[in-house]
Design a protein around this motif. Structure first.
Motif, short mmCIF file in Angstrom:
data_model
loop_
_atom_site.label_atom_id
_atom_site.label_comp_id
_atom_site.label_asym_id
_atom_site.label_seq_id
_atom_site.Cartn_x
_atom_site.Cartn_y
_atom_site.Cartn_z
N LEU A 73 0.86 -1.25 0.02
CA LEU A 73 0.06 0.08 0.03
C LEU A 73 0.93 1.35 0.24
CD1 LEU A 73 -2.67 -0.89 2.82
CD2 LEU A 73 -3.06 -0.95 0.26
N ASP A 74 0.90 2.30 -1.06
CA ASP A 74 1.55 3.39 -0.90
C ASP A 74 0.74 4.59 -0.20
OD1 ASP A 74 -0.58 3.65 -2.48
OD2 ASP A 74 0.46 4.46 -4.45
N LYS A 75 -0.37 4.15 0.11
CA LYS A 75 -1.06 5.20 0.90
C LYS A 75 -2.04 4.69 1.79
CE LYS A 75 -1.46 8.66 -2.72
NZ LYS A 75 -2.23 9.34 -3.72
N ALA A 76 -1.97 4.96 3.23
CA ALA A 76 -2.90 4.57 4.20
C ALA A 76 -3.05 5.57 5.46
CB ALA A 76 -2.42 3.15 4.80
N PRO A 77 -4.49 5.49 5.83
CA PRO A 77 -4.79 6.36 6.83
C PRO A 77 -4.10 6.17 8.03
CG PRO A 77 -6.49 4.65 6.79
CD PRO A 77 -5.56 4.47 5.77
N ASP A 78 -4.31 7.35 9.03
CA ASP A 78 -3.61 7.13 10.48
C ASP A 78 -2.24 6.98 10.60
OD1 ASP A 78 -6.54 7.48 11.05
OD2 ASP A 78 -6.64 5.35 10.83
N GLY A 79 -1.35 7.51 9.76
CA GLY A 79 0.08 7.39 9.69
C GLY A 79 0.54 6.00 9.78
N THR A 80 -0.14 5.04 9.27
CA THR A 80 0.43 3.50 9.10
C THR A 80 1.55 3.44 8.32
OG1 THR A 80 -2.03 2.77 9.32
CG2 THR A 80 -0.30 1.28 8.61
N VAL A 81 2.36 2.57 8.98
CA VAL A 81 3.81 2.44 8.05
C VAL A 81 3.51 1.70 6.94
CG1 VAL A 81 6.11 1.37 8.28
CG2 VAL A 81 5.14 2.64 10.36
N CYS A 82 3.62 1.96 5.63
CA CYS A 82 3.41 1.34 4.53
C CYS A 82 4.93 1.32 3.60
CB CYS A 82 2.44 1.95 3.64
SG CYS A 82 0.57 1.79 4.51
N ILE A 83 5.12 0.14 3.28
CA ILE A 83 6.22 0.28 2.27
C ILE A 83 5.78 -0.20 0.77
CG2 ILE A 83 8.43 -0.61 1.83
CD1 ILE A 83 8.61 -1.26 4.96
N ALA A 84 6.24 0.31 -0.32
CA ALA A 84 5.81 -0.25 -1.69
C ALA A 84 6.87 0.43 -2.51
CB ALA A 84 4.42 0.44 -1.99
N SER A 85 7.04 -0.58 -3.68
CA SER A 85 7.96 -0.18 -4.62
C SER A 85 7.10 1.25 -5.54
CB SER A 85 7.94 -1.14 -5.76
OG SER A 85 8.64 -2.31 -5.06
N ASP A 86 8.06 1.79 -5.95
CA ASP A 86 7.90 2.97 -7.05
C ASP A 86 7.60 2.43 -8.43
OD1 ASP A 86 7.06 5.30 -8.58
OD2 ASP A 86 8.92 6.42 -8.07
N ASN A 87 6.60 1.55 -8.47
CA ASN A 87 6.72 0.83 -10.01
C ASN A 87 6.51 1.78 -11.18
OD1 ASN A 87 6.08 -2.30 -9.20
ND2 ASN A 87 4.75 -1.01 -7.61
N GLU A 88 5.76 2.67 -11.07
CA GLU A 88 5.66 3.77 -12.25
C GLU A 88 6.99 4.17 -12.54
OE1 GLU A 88 3.43 7.19 -14.39
OE2 GLU A 88 2.41 6.14 -12.53
N GLY A 89 7.71 4.81 -11.31
CA GLY A 89 8.66 5.20 -11.36
C GLY A 89 10.04 4.54 -11.90
N GLY A 90 9.83 3.13 -11.30
CA GLY A 90 10.90 2.41 -11.80
C GLY A 90 10.80 1.96 -13.38
N ALA A 91 9.60 2.01 -13.66
CA ALA A 91 9.64 1.48 -14.99
C ALA A 91 10.22 2.68 -15.93
CB ALA A 91 8.21 1.15 -15.49
N PHE A 92 9.60 3.89 -15.63
CA PHE A 92 9.99 5.03 -16.16
C PHE A 92 11.52 5.24 -16.48
CE2 PHE A 92 11.04 9.76 -16.35
CZ PHE A 92 10.28 10.01 -17.51
N SER A 93 12.05 5.05 -15.28
CA SER A 93 13.99 5.05 -15.14
C SER A 93 14.18 3.89 -16.31
CB SER A 93 14.25 4.77 -13.94
OG SER A 93 13.87 5.84 -13.05
N ALA A 94 13.62 2.67 -16.26
CA ALA A 94 14.44 1.77 -16.84
C ALA A 94 13.82 1.87 -18.23
CB ALA A 94 13.57 0.47 -16.68
N VAL A 95 12.92 2.44 -18.75
CA VAL A 95 12.92 2.75 -20.18
C VAL A 95 13.63 4.11 -20.57
CG1 VAL A 95 11.09 3.53 -22.01
CG2 VAL A 95 10.54 1.45 -20.13
N ASN A 96 13.69 4.91 -19.76
CA ASN A 96 14.55 6.23 -20.20
C ASN A 96 16.13 5.59 -20.40
OD1 ASN A 96 13.53 8.58 -20.24
ND2 ASN A 96 12.94 8.57 -18.14
N HIS A 97 16.55 4.57 -19.46
CA HIS A 97 17.87 4.06 -19.74
C HIS A 97 17.88 3.46 -20.97
CE1 HIS A 97 21.49 2.03 -18.70
NE2 HIS A 97 21.03 0.80 -19.36
N LEU A 98 17.06 2.61 -21.50
CA LEU A 98 17.15 2.01 -22.62
C LEU A 98 16.99 3.11 -24.02
CD1 LEU A 98 14.60 -0.80 -22.33
CD2 LEU A 98 16.98 -0.89 -22.50
#
Length: 211
Positions: A73-98
């Motif tokens: 979950l990249d967003k959750a209420p009440d300050g819950t600790v969430c950990i998520a990959s930046d999937n769109e940003g990672g794909a964007f960076s990968a394709v930019n590298h190519l």
């Protein structure tokens, strides 16, 4: 998730804690057992096939100030600790590298209609990178596929059989990328000289293949 579970197990052991692993059934009652019986001092949730149910159930149970950490979950209420990959940003960076390496006909192999948010975002990152470079999205370069090693090979075969020119492949997962590489190499393609191939996830399998 096996690599993540291994790392968590090692860390908890180093800190003097026991790790209890539970594979929960995906129904409307998952998580209730923990909320009622408190069998552990904290809980880490690692994903679900049905992301919307996962998110909704988690938010419903998270009202008791317990120690919860949620993967995915990249967003959750009440300050819950969430950990998520930046999937769109990672794909964007990968394709930019190519793109920076001079590739302009970059194919995408993956599930084009997946309900899973991480795959939706990776496809979005691919498209965003091409548009930012002024390159039109070519539907002929977007190959719909399931997610196994064999699916990657089959998708690469369909891509080559279509006659569509391509000089790179961005795959939705590392498994797909390795499957595509195996097929391309079997057809005499030189990687990366003729076709560059990039996956996503940093799985161990990426370190077990050559090139």
């Amino acid at each position: 998730f096996l690599a993540m579970i291994g790392a968590i197990a090692q860390y908890t052991a180093d800190k003097g804690f026991d790790l209890v692993f539970s594979l929960q059934r995906e129904d409307n009652g998952w998580g209730a057992g923990y909320c009622l019986s408190r069998p552990a001092e904290g809980i880490i949730f690692l994903g679900s096939k049905n992301f919307e149910t996962y998110a909704e159930n988690f938010r419903g149970y998270n009202h008791s100030n317990d120690c919860w950490v949620v993967w995915g979950l990249d967003k959750a209420p009440d300050g819950t600790v969430c950990i998520a990959s930046d999937n769109e940003g990672g794909a964007f960076s990968a394709v930019n590298h190519l793109l920076r390496s001079g590739r302009r006909r970059i194919a995408f192999i993956g599930n084009l209609h997946s309900p899973h948010w991480e795959f939706v975002e990776r496809f979005a990152g691919y498209r965003r990178a091409l548009r930012a470079a002024g390159i039109e999205i070519d539907s002929g370069l977007c190959v719909d596929s399931c997610l196994t090693l064999e699916d990657g090979a089959e998708a690469a075969a369909r891509l080559m059989a279509s006659g569509t020119a391509f000089d790179a492949v961005f795959a939705q997962t590392d498994m797909l990328a390795v499957g595509a590489m195996r097929y391309l190499l079997s057809r005499g393609m030189r990687i990366p000289q003729q076709v560059a191939v990039m996956g996503f996830d940093d799985l161990w399998i990426g370190r077990a293949v050559a090139p």
